[in-house]
Scaffold this motif. Structure first.
Motif, PDB file in Angstrom:
ATOM      1  N   UNK A 175      37.975  45.417  39.703  1.00 26.74           N
ATOM      2  CA  UNK A 175      39.011  44.381  39.587  1.00 26.74           C
ATOM      3  C   UNK A 175      40.175  44.692  40.520  1.00 26.74           C
ATOM      4  N   UNK A 176      40.588  45.965  40.562  1.00 26.04           N
ATOM      5  CA  UNK A 176      41.688  46.356  41.449  1.00 26.04           C
ATOM      6  C   UNK A 176      41.313  46.161  42.911  1.00 26.04           C
ATOM      7  N   UNK A 177      40.096  46.553  43.262  1.00 23.46           N
ATOM      8  CA  UNK A 177      39.646  46.385  44.647  1.00 23.46           C
ATOM      9  C   UNK A 177      39.567  44.909  45.021  1.00 23.46           C
ATOM     10  N   UNK A 178      39.123  44.081  44.070  1.00 21.42           N
ATOM     11  CA  UNK A 178      39.038  42.650  44.340  1.00 21.42           C
ATOM     12  C   UNK A 178      40.401  41.990  44.439  1.00 21.42           C
ATOM     13  N   UNK A 179      41.364  42.479  43.653  1.00 22.56           N
ATOM     14  CA  UNK A 179      42.714  41.902  43.686  1.00 22.56           C
ATOM     15  C   UNK A 179      43.340  42.048  45.077  1.00 22.56           C
ATOM     16  N   UNK A 180      43.034  43.158  45.747  1.00 23.27           N
ATOM     17  CA  UNK A 180      43.586  43.402  47.081  1.00 23.27           C
ATOM     18  C   UNK A 180      42.625  42.999  48.192  1.00 23.27           C
ATOM     19  N   UNK A 181      41.508  42.387  47.832  1.00 13.98           N
ATOM     20  CA  UNK A 181      40.528  41.872  48.794  1.00 13.98           C
ATOM     21  C   UNK A 181      40.021  42.965  49.738  1.00 13.98           C
TER      22      UNK A 181
END
Length: 734
Positions: free
Chosen positions: A216-222
């Protein structure tokens, strides 16, 4: 400490040699605003430009001095915060004080009745401004021109498109378009981690040691993966439309210790990469932020604490002042830049620029590693941030406050010793490394190659990320850059011109800057420029070549030795207060050609050697023409006391110095432990051989003496015939 010196800074810097003309950071006789208007009008008529002509307005009121020996224009009266405030009040521009900037209503937005919306930030030190609403930015002269136009024409605001209409050259347009195409290519070729198999994602996380960072964190920052190089792709979204402006590729490689070493590459180049990673997720109400030196550390802080976190685009090497307006809203800034001593030193320097009162520092140590490693070890990151120590301190401290600093130096003795030279390992054995805040005095005979040697020594450090400022008053910057490029490429480029662009592109990426002073200069102007460079570029190493060129501008009625002592004291104070290493070249007294130089040979009084932390002498045997006639002697080392001398060979093809491989024998006062045992064994063996030789000689001597005694005894037993004087016949003695 910053304000009293930096506000008088003059922008007299030029960054590294390029294949075109050097990029001069200078004040202009005509402001950029008027130049942009003129060039814009040449393409399409502009009503504002015509009205400027009709009104007879061209800003020639500010006075400049033209230096005929360089292309740099210098302001007669350096800008101060008082000048900025007085001018804004005269134009009836409301403002309020911030930490680093003055906050004022933007003149590029029709605010109407919203006068409290102060979105224009004016740097207190340089006067540069930024409008966060329209992203218009420029120099103090640009802002003055805009306000003058508004007053003369009775305008409530200006369109942001007029100042931004400065036309790029064809080469600049092609370079920018090429970089944008490269950014789009990398971004379109990379794959979001959410599109990969879960097993493959875990493999990638293990490779980068980010297993504790959630998807989720990695996806939030693309964050994406660029498969051709197996690199993580960090995007840079900016501008009013939040478009893609650049990318950073992060690669991972395992080390012998089991840790991961990260390598980075940015598009555009690092000197044009200003991505404050994590800033888009910061809200206006946030008053606290954690600054990190790496994007993966920011991911760890945000996931573990939920606090706003931002990555500095150039890590621990530099904090560009143009980024300070984006950090103005925060009342508490915690700097957690890494786990080594270099990160700790950078945090202390950056806190001065950000404002000591609002900054706190996370001290690196065994129990406080970098945020990513702390997350992997299951540590409480919020508690570490809460326990951060204030950057501000009183003038008097107790050992209790120094205790952790002392422990940090003992636990990280190798890092405290400083940055090691890669081309001069013998120098590392004596000085141990290059440290901030020290003053090095360097001398040598005339024509021995002082500038050439120091340029290579400084280049060695610059290639390792040490931000370097050259002040060459003896030779011009073009010639100095030519010498350094030859040393950088390790070959004569005039014989390989087809390789020039390749080496020039690489040389341009170095954090290397030059002062444009030449010939005799006033010490005050030089110090102002150095302070300004420290503020703008976080300079770590300043080279002054040489001291004698600053003595001619002082009062001739004052004793020259007193003038020299004053200059040396000023450089000593600058090095300590700015946490910047200063290398000062001083010519020696005239000595006989057959005599070696000593510390007492340095021109002037004893203050130079007393104030210096290190004294280096380039010795030269002028009566010898064979290789190895030069040597470097360290006669003072305040860090640990080791002194010594080692030979140098000058390679004319590359203009570099190196120690002879066959006879490089370092003479030191204090030897390493590993060599003491070897020396003791050799000495014992030599002593044993000597004893055996003495014993053998003694036996031989005793044997000879014995033979003599036996021969004498035999002669005494046999009677000898005695001759008479008359007859000459012998008679037997009874």
């Amino acid at each position: 400490m910053w304000r009293s010196f930096l506000l008088r800074g003059t922008l007299c810097l030029v960054q590294g040699a390029t294949r075109s003309s050097p990029r001069l950071l200078r004040q202009r006789p005509y402001s950029s605003f008027c130049v942009r208007l003129t060039q814009r009008w040449a393409v399409a008529p502009c009503f504002l430009h015509r009205r400027l002509w009709d009104a007879g307005y061209f800003p020639l009121t500010r006075k400049y001095i033209k230096d005929t020996k360089s292309t740099l224009d210098v302001l007669v009266n350096p800008l101060t915060i008082t000048d900025i405030k007085q001018y804004l009040r005269s134009k009836e521009v409301p403002f309020r004080d911030g930490y680093n900037c003055l906050l004022a209503p933007s003149i590029f937005v029709d605010l109407g009745s919203k006068k409290e919306n102060r979105s224009m930030f004016i740097d207190k030190t340089t006067g540069q401004f930024l409008c966060k609403e329209t992203l218009v930015e420029g120099s103090w002269e640009d802002l003055q021109d805009c306000l003058e136009v508004m007053q003369k024409e009775g305008l409530a605001f200006l369109s942001p498109h007029v100042p931004l209409g400065y036309p790029e050259s064809l080469e600049e347009q092609e370079e920018r378009e090429r970089e944008l195409r490269e950014v789009e290519r990398i971004w379109s070729s990379s794959v979001p981690l959410s599109d990969l198999d879960e097993e493959y994602v875990q493999l990638v996380k293990t490779m980068f040691q980010i297993t504790k960072v959630s998807d989720i964190t990695l996806g939030k920052f693309e964050i994406r993966l660029f498969r051709p190089t197996k690199s993580l792709v960090v995007p840079w979204f900016g501008g009013s439309t939040s478009s893609l402006k650049g990318v950073k590729l992060i690669s991972a490689q395992s080390t012998e210790t089991g840790k991961v070493a990260y390598t980075e590459a940015t598009v555009p180049k690092s000197n044009a990469y200003y991505n404050l990673f994590g800033l888009p997720l910061v809200e206006r109400k946030d008053s606290e932020v954690v600054l990190t030196g790496h994007e993966l550390d920011t991911l760890a802080v945000i996931q573990a604490t939920g606090l706003p976190s931002i990555t500095l685009p150039r890590g621990v090497s530099c904090l560009p002042p143009m980024l300070l307006p984006y950090l103005e809203q925060f009342k508490r800034v915690t700097l957690w830049l890494g786990e080594d001593m270099r990160s700790w030193e950078a945090a202390k320097i950056f806190s001065r620029k950000l404002g000591l009162k609002r900054c706190s520092l996370v001290r690196p140590g065994e129990h406080q590693p970098c945020p990513l490693e702390a997350l992997a070890q299951g540590k409480n990151l919020a508690r570490i941030i809460e326990a951060a120590i204030p950057a501000a301190h009183e003038s008097i401290v107790s050992f209790k406050q120094l205790r952790e600093d002392v422990y940090g130096e003992l636990a990280n003795s190798e890092q405290v010793a400083g940055v090691k030279w890669s081309r001069f390992p013998e120098l590392n054995r004596i000085l141990k490394g290059h440290r901030k805040g020290e003053l090095t005095v360097f001398t040598g005979p005339t024509g021995s190659g002082k500038t050439t040697f120091i340029s290579e020594m400084a280049l060695d450090l610059c290639m390792q990320g040490i931000n370097t400022l050259w002040g060459s008053f003896e030779i011009n910057n073009v010639r100095l850059a030519k010498i350094m490029m030859t040393q950088f490429a390790m070959q004569r480029l005039e014989e390989n011109l087809e390789q020039y662009d390749y080496w020039a592109d690489k040389f341009e990426e170095l954090p290397l800057y030059f002062m444009t002073f030449h010939g005799q200069q006033n010490i005050k102007r030089v110090l102002d420029t150095m302070q300004h460079a420290v503020y703008l570029y976080d300079i770590n190493h300043v080279i002054i070549d040489n001291l004698q060129f600053m003595m001619g501008q002082e009062n001739l009625k004052v004793d020259k030795f007193a003038v020299q002592d004053h200059i040396i004291g000023a450089f000593r104070k600058f090095a300590t207060n700015s946490s910047c290493h200063v290398t000062l070249i001083i010519h020696p007294r005239k000595e006989e050609d057959d005599r070696e130089l000593q510390t007492a040979s340095i021109f002037g009084s004893a203050k130079a050697s007393q104030e210096a932390d290190n004294v280096l002498i380039l010795q030269e045997k002028k009566l010898v023409t064979c290789p190895g006639r030069r040597s470097l002697q360290v006669t003072k080392n305040r860090f640990d006391g080791d002194v010594g001398i080692f030979p140098l060979d000058f390679l004319k093809a590359s203009l570099t110095f190196s120690a002879p491989k066959s006879k490089a024998r370092l003479k030191k006062v204090s030897k390493p432990e590993g060599e003491e045992g070897t020396s003791d064994e050799a000495a014992a063996k030599k002593e044993e051989v000597k004893k055996e030789k003495v014993k053998k000689e003694k036996v031989e001597k005793e044997k000879v003496e014995k033979e003599k005694v036996e021969k004498a005894a035999k002669a005494a037993k046999t009677p000898r015939a005695a001759k008479t004087p008359v007859t000459g016949k012998g008679t037997t003695a009874k």
